[in-house]
Design a protein around this motif. Structure first.
Motif, PDB file in Angstrom:
ATOM      1  N   THR A 176       0.809  -1.223   0.000  1.00 52.58           N
ATOM      2  CA  THR A 176       0.000   0.000   0.000  1.00 52.58           C
ATOM      3  C   THR A 176       0.836   1.264   0.000  1.00 52.58           C
ATOM      4  O   THR A 176       0.359   2.325  -0.392  1.00 52.58           O
ATOM      5  CB  THR A 176      -0.934   0.035   1.229  1.00 52.58           C
ATOM      6  N   GLY A 177       2.076   1.174   0.490  1.00 53.86           N
ATOM      7  CA  GLY A 177       2.936   2.345   0.544  1.00 53.86           C
ATOM      8  C   GLY A 177       2.669   3.252   1.740  1.00 53.86           C
ATOM      9  O   GLY A 177       3.196   4.355   1.805  1.00 53.86           O
ATOM     10  N   ILE A 178       1.866   2.785   2.689  1.00 57.96           N
ATOM     11  CA  ILE A 178       1.608   3.614   3.874  1.00 57.96           C
ATOM     12  C   ILE A 178       2.846   3.635   4.762  1.00 57.96           C
ATOM     13  O   ILE A 178       3.737   2.805   4.618  1.00 57.96           O
ATOM     14  CB  ILE A 178       0.388   3.116   4.687  1.00 57.96           C
ATOM     15  N   GLN A 179       2.901   4.567   5.675  1.00 54.52           N
ATOM     16  CA  GLN A 179       3.999   4.615   6.635  1.00 54.52           C
ATOM     17  C   GLN A 179       3.773   3.534   7.681  1.00 54.52           C
ATOM     18  O   GLN A 179       2.640   3.173   7.995  1.00 54.52           O
ATOM     19  CB  GLN A 179       4.072   5.995   7.282  1.00 54.52           C
ATOM     20  N   TRP A 180       4.892   3.028   8.214  1.00 52.69           N
ATOM     21  CA  TRP A 180       4.817   1.930   9.185  1.00 52.69           C
ATOM     22  C   TRP A 180       3.871   2.250  10.336  1.00 52.69           C
ATOM     23  O   TRP A 180       3.092   1.400  10.760  1.00 52.69           O
ATOM     24  CB  TRP A 180       6.213   1.605   9.729  1.00 52.69           C
ATOM     25  N   GLU A 181       3.936   3.468  10.855  1.00 48.30           N
ATOM     26  CA  GLU A 181       3.132   3.784  12.045  1.00 48.30           C
ATOM     27  C   GLU A 181       1.633   3.825  11.758  1.00 48.30           C
ATOM     28  O   GLU A 181       0.831   3.840  12.682  1.00 48.30           O
ATOM     29  CB  GLU A 181       3.584   5.090  12.701  1.00 48.30           C
ATOM     30  N   TYR A 182       1.241   3.834  10.486  1.00 49.78           N
ATOM     31  CA  TYR A 182      -0.186   3.870  10.147  1.00 49.78           C
ATOM     32  C   TYR A 182      -0.756   2.499   9.804  1.00 49.78           C
ATOM     33  O   TYR A 182      -1.880   2.407   9.311  1.00 49.78           O
ATOM     34  CB  TYR A 182      -0.437   4.849   8.997  1.00 49.78           C
ATOM     35  N   LEU A 183      -0.011   1.432  10.081  1.00 47.76           N
ATOM     36  CA  LEU A 183      -0.535   0.090   9.838  1.00 47.76           C
ATOM     37  C   LEU A 183      -1.770  -0.115  10.716  1.00 47.76           C
ATOM     38  O   LEU A 183      -1.694  -0.012  11.937  1.00 47.76           O
ATOM     39  CB  LEU A 183       0.529  -0.965  10.172  1.00 47.76           C
ATOM     40  N   PRO A 184      -2.938  -0.382  10.128  1.00 52.00           N
ATOM     41  CA  PRO A 184      -4.167  -0.510  10.927  1.00 52.00           C
ATOM     42  C   PRO A 184      -4.107  -1.696  11.889  1.00 52.00           C
ATOM     43  O   PRO A 184      -3.881  -2.831  11.474  1.00 52.00           O
ATOM     44  CB  PRO A 184      -5.268  -0.725   9.876  1.00 52.00           C
ATOM     45  N   GLN A 185      -4.317  -1.426  13.163  1.00 48.47           N
ATOM     46  CA  GLN A 185      -4.277  -2.466  14.191  1.00 48.47           C
ATOM     47  C   GLN A 185      -5.382  -3.506  13.987  1.00 48.47           C
ATOM     48  O   GLN A 185      -5.201  -4.670  14.329  1.00 48.47           O
ATOM     49  CB  GLN A 185      -4.413  -1.830  15.577  1.00 48.47           C
ATOM     50  N   GLU A 186      -6.512  -3.088  13.437  1.00 50.07           N
ATOM     51  CA  GLU A 186      -7.634  -4.007  13.271  1.00 50.07           C
ATOM     52  C   GLU A 186      -7.356  -5.127  12.269  1.00 50.07           C
ATOM     53  O   GLU A 186      -8.100  -6.106  12.195  1.00 50.07           O
ATOM     54  CB  GLU A 186      -8.920  -3.255  12.898  1.00 50.07           C
ATOM     55  N   LEU A 187      -6.286  -5.016  11.491  1.00 46.27           N
ATOM     56  CA  LEU A 187      -5.926  -6.085  10.561  1.00 46.27           C
ATOM     57  C   LEU A 187      -5.331  -7.292  11.284  1.00 46.27           C
ATOM     58  O   LEU A 187      -5.281  -8.392  10.739  1.00 46.27           O
ATOM     59  CB  LEU A 187      -4.929  -5.570   9.512  1.00 46.27           C
ATOM     60  N   GLY A 188      -4.831  -7.071  12.499  1.00 47.24           N
ATOM     61  CA  GLY A 188      -4.259  -8.176  13.279  1.00 47.24           C
ATOM     62  C   GLY A 188      -2.829  -8.522  12.909  1.00 47.24           C
ATOM     63  O   GLY A 188      -2.354  -9.616  13.217  1.00 47.24           O
ATOM     64  N   PHE A 189      -2.114  -7.591  12.270  1.00 49.77           N
ATOM     65  CA  PHE A 189      -0.733  -7.834  11.846  1.00 49.77           C
ATOM     66  C   PHE A 189       0.281  -7.263  12.826  1.00 49.77           C
ATOM     67  O   PHE A 189       1.474  -7.249  12.546  1.00 49.77           O
ATOM     68  CB  PHE A 189      -0.477  -7.233  10.460  1.00 49.77           C
ATOM     69  N   GLY A 190      -0.178  -6.768  13.960  1.00 49.07           N
ATOM     70  CA  GLY A 190       0.723  -6.143  14.920  1.00 49.07           C
ATOM     71  C   GLY A 190       0.924  -4.677  14.583  1.00 49.07           C
ATOM     72  O   GLY A 190       0.324  -4.137  13.661  1.00 49.07           O
ATOM     73  N   SER A 191       1.789  -4.053  15.345  1.00 49.36           N
ATOM     74  CA  SER A 191       2.057  -2.633  15.105  1.00 49.36           C
ATOM     75  C   SER A 191       3.045  -2.481  13.950  1.00 49.36           C
ATOM     76  O   SER A 191       3.775  -3.416  13.610  1.00 49.36           O
ATOM     77  CB  SER A 191       2.647  -1.986  16.368  1.00 49.36           C
ATOM     78  N   GLY A 192       3.062  -1.304  13.397  1.00 46.91           N
ATOM     79  CA  GLY A 192       4.015  -1.020  12.332  1.00 46.91           C
ATOM     80  C   GLY A 192       5.449  -1.169  12.807  1.00 46.91           C
ATOM     81  O   GLY A 192       6.318  -1.643  12.068  1.00 46.91           O
ATOM     82  N   MET A 193       5.718  -0.784  14.071  1.00 45.42           N
ATOM     83  CA  MET A 193       7.071  -0.903  14.600  1.00 45.42           C
ATOM     84  C   MET A 193       7.483  -2.367  14.747  1.00 45.42           C
ATOM     85  O   MET A 193       8.612  -2.736  14.459  1.00 45.42           O
ATOM     86  CB  MET A 193       7.186  -0.172  15.951  1.00 45.42           C
ATOM     87  N   THR A 194       6.549  -3.213  15.174  1.00 46.20           N
ATOM     88  CA  THR A 194       6.835  -4.650  15.265  1.00 46.20           C
ATOM     89  C   THR A 194       7.193  -5.196  13.892  1.00 46.20           C
ATOM     90  O   THR A 194       8.180  -5.921  13.732  1.00 46.20           O
ATOM     91  CB  THR A 194       5.614  -5.408  15.834  1.00 46.20           C
ATOM     92  N   CYS A 195       6.392  -4.846  12.897  1.00 46.74           N
ATOM     93  CA  CYS A 195       6.651  -5.320  11.530  1.00 46.74           C
ATOM     94  C   CYS A 195       7.984  -4.796  11.018  1.00 46.74           C
ATOM     95  O   CYS A 195       8.761  -5.545  10.414  1.00 46.74           O
ATOM     96  CB  CYS A 195       5.514  -4.894  10.606  1.00 46.74           C
TER      97      CYS A 195
END
Length: 148
Positions: A50-69
């Protein structure tokens, strides 16, 4: 309707999982249980797709935080996971005769020079004489601007 491109198929996961480094949980003070690697990989792929910034990874997707990823991507990169996956996939394609080696290009930026490569030797000139220096001249003939 197809699945989202960031959802890792069982086939891809079967190839990738054995290449991932194993993390040991501390016995004493184990902390929070780490998010499973497959979910984190989906988060990484989501951000990259998607090209979004790591910190904007939606939590509701269940993929963890952007920082974790991001951290897991960094750790896997440092562990050489992507290089090994590339080699595994190339080996599989080669074994299945799916590679056309006549179209192969060797890029020196990806060929390792053992022990720093060969010693430097003087380069042969391709011209008849020395080239003119284009950055400065031994005699300054440019007009000077008047001082104020």
């Amino acid at each position: 309707m197809g699945t989202s491109p960031w959802i890792v198929s069982d086939e891809l996961w079967g190839r990738l999982e054995p290449l991932l480094p194993q993390r040991e949980r501390r016995f004493r003070y184990p902390g929070r249980k780490a998010l499973p690697d497959r979910e984190v990989l989906c988060g990484i792929l989501y951000v990259l797709h998607t090209g979004i910034q790591w910190e904007y990874l939606p939590q509701e997707l269940g993929f963890g935080s952007g920082m974790t990823c991001w951290r897991r991507l960094r750790d896997w990169n440092e562990a050489g996971v992507w290089q090994r996956l590339h080699e595994v996939l190339l080996a599989e394609l080669n074994a299945a005769s799916r590679l056309d080696w006549s179209r192969c290009v060797v890029d020196s930026s990806h060929v390792r020079a053992l022990k720093g490569g060969s010693t430097r030797a003087p380069r042969r000139s391709t011209g008849a004489g020395q080239a003119r220096n284009t950055t400065s001249s031994p005699t300054d003939t440019a007009p000077r601007s008047p001082s104020c």
